[in-house]
Design a protein around this motif. Structure first.
Motif, PDB file in Angstrom:
ATOM      1  N   SER A 166      26.670  73.151  47.909  1.00 47.64           N
ATOM      2  CA  SER A 166      25.463  72.537  47.336  1.00 47.64           C
ATOM      3  C   SER A 166      25.009  73.281  46.092  1.00 47.64           C
ATOM      4  O   SER A 166      24.574  72.662  45.118  1.00 47.64           O
ATOM      5  CB  SER A 166      24.343  72.526  48.369  1.00 47.64           C
ATOM      6  N   ASP A 167      25.104  74.609  46.130  1.00 51.48           N
ATOM      7  CA  ASP A 167      24.691  75.386  44.959  1.00 51.48           C
ATOM      8  C   ASP A 167      25.549  75.038  43.744  1.00 51.48           C
ATOM      9  O   ASP A 167      25.059  74.982  42.613  1.00 51.48           O
ATOM     10  CB  ASP A 167      24.795  76.888  45.259  1.00 51.48           C
ATOM     11  N   THR A 168      26.833  74.835  43.986  1.00 55.64           N
ATOM     12  CA  THR A 168      27.720  74.480  42.879  1.00 55.64           C
ATOM     13  C   THR A 168      27.371  73.100  42.341  1.00 55.64           C
ATOM     14  O   THR A 168      27.278  72.893  41.120  1.00 55.64           O
ATOM     15  CB  THR A 168      29.183  74.529  43.350  1.00 55.64           C
ATOM     16  N   ILE A 169      27.166  72.148  43.229  1.00 52.35           N
ATOM     17  CA  ILE A 169      26.828  70.788  42.798  1.00 52.35           C
ATOM     18  C   ILE A 169      25.527  70.788  42.003  1.00 52.35           C
ATOM     19  O   ILE A 169      25.388  70.085  40.995  1.00 52.35           O
ATOM     20  CB  ILE A 169      26.745  69.860  44.034  1.00 52.35           C
ATOM     21  N   LEU A 170      24.584  71.620  42.426  1.00 48.96           N
ATOM     22  CA  LEU A 170      23.273  71.659  41.763  1.00 48.96           C
ATOM     23  C   LEU A 170      23.390  72.022  40.281  1.00 48.96           C
ATOM     24  O   LEU A 170      22.545  71.642  39.471  1.00 48.96           O
ATOM     25  CB  LEU A 170      22.369  72.664  42.489  1.00 48.96           C
ATOM     26  N   GLN A 171      24.441  72.747  39.945  1.00 47.59           N
ATOM     27  CA  GLN A 171      24.614  73.166  38.552  1.00 47.59           C
ATOM     28  C   GLN A 171      25.104  72.034  37.649  1.00 47.59           C
ATOM     29  O   GLN A 171      25.259  72.218  36.439  1.00 47.59           O
ATOM     30  CB  GLN A 171      25.594  74.343  38.482  1.00 47.59           C
ATOM     31  N   HIS A 172      25.377  70.880  38.236  1.00 48.24           N
ATOM     32  CA  HIS A 172      25.905  69.775  37.421  1.00 48.24           C
ATOM     33  C   HIS A 172      25.117  68.482  37.650  1.00 48.24           C
ATOM     34  O   HIS A 172      25.631  67.386  37.471  1.00 48.24           O
ATOM     35  CB  HIS A 172      27.399  69.582  37.751  1.00 48.24           C
ATOM     36  N   MET A 173      23.858  68.624  38.043  1.00 45.54           N
ATOM     37  CA  MET A 173      23.037  67.434  38.293  1.00 45.54           C
ATOM     38  C   MET A 173      22.466  66.898  36.976  1.00 45.54           C
ATOM     39  O   MET A 173      22.093  67.651  36.079  1.00 45.54           O
ATOM     40  CB  MET A 173      21.894  67.758  39.252  1.00 45.54           C
ATOM     41  N   ALA A 174      22.375  65.581  36.905  1.00 44.04           N
ATOM     42  CA  ALA A 174      21.824  64.919  35.715  1.00 44.04           C
ATOM     43  C   ALA A 174      20.298  64.983  35.723  1.00 44.04           C
ATOM     44  O   ALA A 174      19.680  65.225  36.765  1.00 44.04           O
ATOM     45  CB  ALA A 174      22.270  63.458  35.684  1.00 44.04           C
ATOM     46  N   TRP A 175      19.714  64.726  34.587  1.00 48.82           N
ATOM     47  CA  TRP A 175      18.262  64.586  34.504  1.00 48.82           C
ATOM     48  C   TRP A 175      17.798  63.503  35.475  1.00 48.82           C
ATOM     49  O   TRP A 175      18.392  62.426  35.573  1.00 48.82           O
ATOM     50  CB  TRP A 175      17.853  64.179  33.089  1.00 48.82           C
ATOM     51  N   HIS A 176      16.706  63.799  36.165  1.00 47.19           N
ATOM     52  CA  HIS A 176      16.091  62.829  37.087  1.00 47.19           C
ATOM     53  C   HIS A 176      17.020  62.425  38.219  1.00 47.19           C
ATOM     54  O   HIS A 176      16.938  61.302  38.717  1.00 47.19           O
ATOM     55  CB  HIS A 176      15.581  61.591  36.330  1.00 47.19           C
ATOM     56  N   SER A 177      17.895  63.315  38.604  1.00 50.78           N
ATOM     57  CA  SER A 177      18.804  63.022  39.708  1.00 50.78           C
ATOM     58  C   SER A 177      18.130  63.328  41.044  1.00 50.78           C
ATOM     59  O   SER A 177      17.046  63.911  41.098  1.00 50.78           O
ATOM     60  CB  SER A 177      20.086  63.845  39.553  1.00 50.78           C
ATOM     61  N   ARG A 178      18.790  62.908  42.121  1.00 48.34           N
ATOM     62  CA  ARG A 178      18.207  62.999  43.463  1.00 48.34           C
ATOM     63  C   ARG A 178      19.188  63.680  44.415  1.00 48.34           C
ATOM     64  O   ARG A 178      20.387  63.426  44.368  1.00 48.34           O
ATOM     65  CB  ARG A 178      17.890  61.609  44.014  1.00 48.34           C
ATOM     66  N   ILE A 179      18.656  64.510  45.288  1.00 47.07           N
ATOM     67  CA  ILE A 179      19.463  65.179  46.306  1.00 47.07           C
ATOM     68  C   ILE A 179      18.829  64.896  47.666  1.00 47.07           C
ATOM     69  O   ILE A 179      17.674  65.251  47.900  1.00 47.07           O
ATOM     70  CB  ILE A 179      19.514  66.702  46.076  1.00 47.07           C
ATOM     71  N   ALA A 180      19.587  64.250  48.543  1.00 51.20           N
ATOM     72  CA  ALA A 180      19.125  64.030  49.912  1.00 51.20           C
ATOM     73  C   ALA A 180      19.709  65.129  50.780  1.00 51.20           C
ATOM     74  O   ALA A 180      20.933  65.273  50.874  1.00 51.20           O
ATOM     75  CB  ALA A 180      19.573  62.656  50.415  1.00 51.20           C
ATOM     76  N   LEU A 181      18.837  65.923  51.401  1.00 45.53           N
ATOM     77  CA  LEU A 181      19.289  66.999  52.283  1.00 45.53           C
ATOM     78  C   LEU A 181      19.413  66.426  53.690  1.00 45.53           C
ATOM     79  O   LEU A 181      18.432  66.281  54.409  1.00 45.53           O
ATOM     80  CB  LEU A 181      18.300  68.156  52.266  1.00 45.53           C
ATOM     81  N   VAL A 182      20.642  66.089  54.063  1.00 42.95           N
ATOM     82  CA  VAL A 182      20.888  65.387  55.316  1.00 42.95           C
ATOM     83  C   VAL A 182      21.462  66.336  56.364  1.00 42.95           C
ATOM     84  O   VAL A 182      21.203  66.205  57.549  1.00 42.95           O
ATOM     85  CB  VAL A 182      21.836  64.195  55.070  1.00 42.95           C
ATOM     86  N   GLY A 183      22.269  67.264  55.916  1.00 43.17           N
ATOM     87  CA  GLY A 183      22.876  68.212  56.832  1.00 43.17           C
ATOM     88  C   GLY A 183      23.057  69.552  56.168  1.00 43.17           C
ATOM     89  O   GLY A 183      22.994  69.679  54.949  1.00 43.17           O
ATOM     90  N   ASN A 184      23.288  70.545  56.997  1.00 45.82           N
ATOM     91  CA  ASN A 184      23.415  71.919  56.509  1.00 45.82           C
ATOM     92  C   ASN A 184      24.576  72.575  57.254  1.00 45.82           C
ATOM     93  O   ASN A 184      24.484  73.695  57.712  1.00 45.82           O
ATOM     94  CB  ASN A 184      22.089  72.657  56.759  1.00 45.82           C
ATOM     95  N   MET A 185      25.674  71.800  57.369  1.00 45.48           N
ATOM     96  CA  MET A 185      26.781  72.222  58.222  1.00 45.48           C
ATOM     97  C   MET A 185      27.377  73.555  57.834  1.00 45.48           C
ATOM     98  O   MET A 185      27.940  74.250  58.669  1.00 45.48           O
ATOM     99  CB  MET A 185      27.888  71.165  58.207  1.00 45.48           C
ATOM    100  N   SER A 186      27.252  73.920  56.562  1.00 44.72           N
ATOM    101  CA  SER A 186      27.854  75.181  56.126  1.00 44.72           C
ATOM    102  C   SER A 186      27.223  76.361  56.840  1.00 44.72           C
ATOM    103  O   SER A 186      27.803  77.430  56.891  1.00 44.72           O
ATOM    104  CB  SER A 186      27.683  75.345  54.621  1.00 44.72           C
ATOM    105  N   ARG A 187      26.041  76.158  57.342  1.00 48.22           N
ATOM    106  CA  ARG A 187      25.443  77.294  58.035  1.00 48.22           C
ATOM    107  C   ARG A 187      25.149  77.036  59.513  1.00 48.22           C
ATOM    108  O   ARG A 187      24.635  77.910  60.205  1.00 48.22           O
ATOM    109  CB  ARG A 187      24.180  77.795  57.345  1.00 48.22           C
ATOM    110  N   SER A 188      25.519  75.888  60.017  1.00 47.41           N
ATOM    111  CA  SER A 188      25.162  75.614  61.404  1.00 47.41           C
ATOM    112  C   SER A 188      26.013  76.436  62.369  1.00 47.41           C
ATOM    113  O   SER A 188      25.662  76.556  63.535  1.00 47.41           O
ATOM    114  CB  SER A 188      25.264  74.123  61.705  1.00 47.41           C
ATOM    115  N   ASP A 189      27.103  77.013  61.909  1.00 49.49           N
ATOM    116  CA  ASP A 189      27.842  77.912  62.795  1.00 49.49           C
ATOM    117  C   ASP A 189      27.703  79.367  62.350  1.00 49.49           C
ATOM    118  O   ASP A 189      28.480  80.221  62.727  1.00 49.49           O
ATOM    119  CB  ASP A 189      29.323  77.520  62.865  1.00 49.49           C
TER     120      ASP A 189
END
Lengths: 348, 348
Positions: B241-264
């Motif tokens: 997610s941190d990597t994707i955040l660095q390439h978001m467009a102006w006025h873009s949207r992020i839906a936080l649906v899951g956090n699987m990278s840390r659920s284990d």
């Protein structure tokens, strides 16, 4: 005051790219001949310079906000001033304008009104409506920022609890008062007793928290907002925001307006794992840049001017006199030395 | 199949509170007499158990999602099954229902339909409309999640670029297909060649990226989304997610649906300084919990069922047979072993 011009203009330039918090030696004041307006242009004499935390970003080698300064460049910054020569059909000598014209005593404008990110577009200022300094503060971009970030992102409802960080600044102090007008309970975070006294004593904030002297900020927030926080008007980022995030209510909103906690940092310290908090409380977090609302700015200015007339909101300015003190005023803003809007006055 | 019941019920319990990724030894299967429905209750025999990453949170000692399990408690989990005894006026033997009734072969329900966070409310399932297993997947909470998180937060417009993480999972695979229906360009992130082949070959995703084998994810995203990313349907959190955040467009949207990278994970590794990215690109980020849309769930199910009939969307299930294999199926979901919805089949 415009009939006889001095020969030379003065400008604040970035002498050295600052590392972390800028030092006075990172700035220099240079002289240059006062420019002559060409056909279609006007010469503006600055009366007030605006000191804004956002200016710091442009001094980094890489910025999230477009072009950066090179060493020797005039500092990006807003001013309000008087037209002292005009070869522009729509402006005459004695008119007042506000714009991103750089930190200098005299600036040329072509009358462009495009006010996008760091574009030099100007707006007319009517000195009969309010002191011209307010065009840099409560009736300027800080006011428009407070209005739209609060009403379009935080969306406070009556009875809700709103937390404002940097609550005694130009933006935060107004945002908190608008939240009060909307019927919300307002908790302000700030850094000195003077500021606490102002926001709770004069501005009507319900609770003030000195984040520098409060040993356990989360505990203080829990006490101040027993039903959790419905909206956070975030001017600061960093650890304070991470702490606030742990006490947000379901379906709460966070307007990311400023990131002052790191604007004088050279590194980017990591942030708390925020995702679980945003998910479990279904928080909305949105970045805000005032220029997105430029076409609606008059709506904000009319509303704010109305509340001012009705005595529903108050404002303060921290004014430093003298062009040579502009760099110190900027550094003061970066370290929270101001109450309300920080200005540099060049003409009394 | 309901006339003669065995004497004993089997349940999956949490034998030990897991540390990080659960091990098989953290689970135990225990037997207990099949309970008798009291007046107003019914006995449901599970046909399928649903394996969901979210179950992991309830196994922590502290959870963002309400009550946690104690050692020895039956695992929280959804099932679809058949009413085999009924003393409830609205349900008769042979009816099918779906609900958070715990990971067991036989469960009592009082017919409550309250489907809030981990509430045991049930919903009727009509086996004539679709296989009953879909009530745990594309027509169940995963489907409702994909539908509303995409359409209410990501809000993809025609021509925009949408990134879906965990793109071959039950939720991600549907979210990507709905984004395609909305006319968006869809980039899916997943972990194996099989999954890539499925999402790009069968589901119509425009680009698939194997985040495990791609050495420079940001570079791959820049190539896949030359005009930046307008929406991110975030199932994973963490570094991706941190990597994707660095390439978001102006006025873009992020839906936080899951956090699987840390659920284990046992720790909460910090995240990148995100605020500057959200601010400079004016990104909206919002946490999503499907239960907020429970009163509109039928709207999603009708739309999804319609697209299924029209052949516009496809789904897959990864089915493991046998109650004793339920813990292994759960661990498999945590490590990305499934394509589409992971189910445990108890009755063929």
């Amino acid at each position: 005051m415009s009939s006889r011009l001095p020969n030379m203009n003065r400008k604040v330039v970035m002498a050295n790219r600052p590392v972390g918090l800028p030092k006075l030696s990172d700035f220099a004041i240079v002289e240059a001949p006062i420019p002559e307006p060409k056909n279609g242009e006007m010469l503006v004499r600055a009366h007030y310079l605006s000191a804004d935390p956002l200016q710091r970003y442009r001094m980094d080698a890489v910025s999230g906000y477009g072009k950066v300064l090179a060493e020797g460049d005039v500092l990006k910054g807003r001013l309000v001033g008087e037209v002292v020569q005009s070869r522009h059909p729509d402006y005459k000598v004695g008119d007042f304008v506000e714009g991103m014209l750089g930190w200098q005593e005299y600036a040329i404008s072509d009358g462009s009104t495009k006010r996008a990110e760091y574009a030099p577009g100007i707006a007319r200022v009517d000195p009969k409506i309010a002191p011209i300094s307010t065009s840099l503060g409560i009736l300027g971009f800080p006011g428009v920022t407070a209005y739209f970030a609060l009403l379009e992102i935080c969306k406070p409802k009556a009875g809700e609890t709103v937390v404002i960080s940097s609550a005694a600044g130009a933006v935060g102090s107004l945002a908190g008062q608008i939240a009060k007008i909307m019927g919300a309970r307002v908790v302000g975070l700030t850094s000195t007793q003077d500021k606490l006294d102002w926001i709770t004593g004069e501005l009507g904030f319900d609770v003030g928290i000195n984040y520098r002297t409060t040993p356990d900020l989360l505990a203080a927030l829990k006490q101040a907002a027993p039903n959790k926080i419905d909206a956070h008007f975030d001017n600061v980022g960093g650890d304070i925001s991470d702490t606030i995030l742990q006490h947000m209510a379901w379906h709460s909103r966070i307007a990311l307006v400023g990131n002052m906690s790191r604007s004088d940092k050279t590194d980017r310290p990591p942030r708390m794992e925020y995702q679980q908090y945003l998910m479990s409380s279904r928080v909305l977090m949105q970045g805000f840049i005032v220029y997105d609302y430029e076409d609606r700015a008059d709506e904000a200015r009319r509303a704010i001017a109305g509340w001012l007339r009705e005595g529903k909101i108050k404002y303060r300015e921290t004014v430093v006199d003298g062009f040579e003190n502009a760099p110190a005023a900027f550094i003061s803003v970066m370290t929270g030395g101001n109450i309300g809007k920080q200005l540099v006055r060049l003409v009394k």
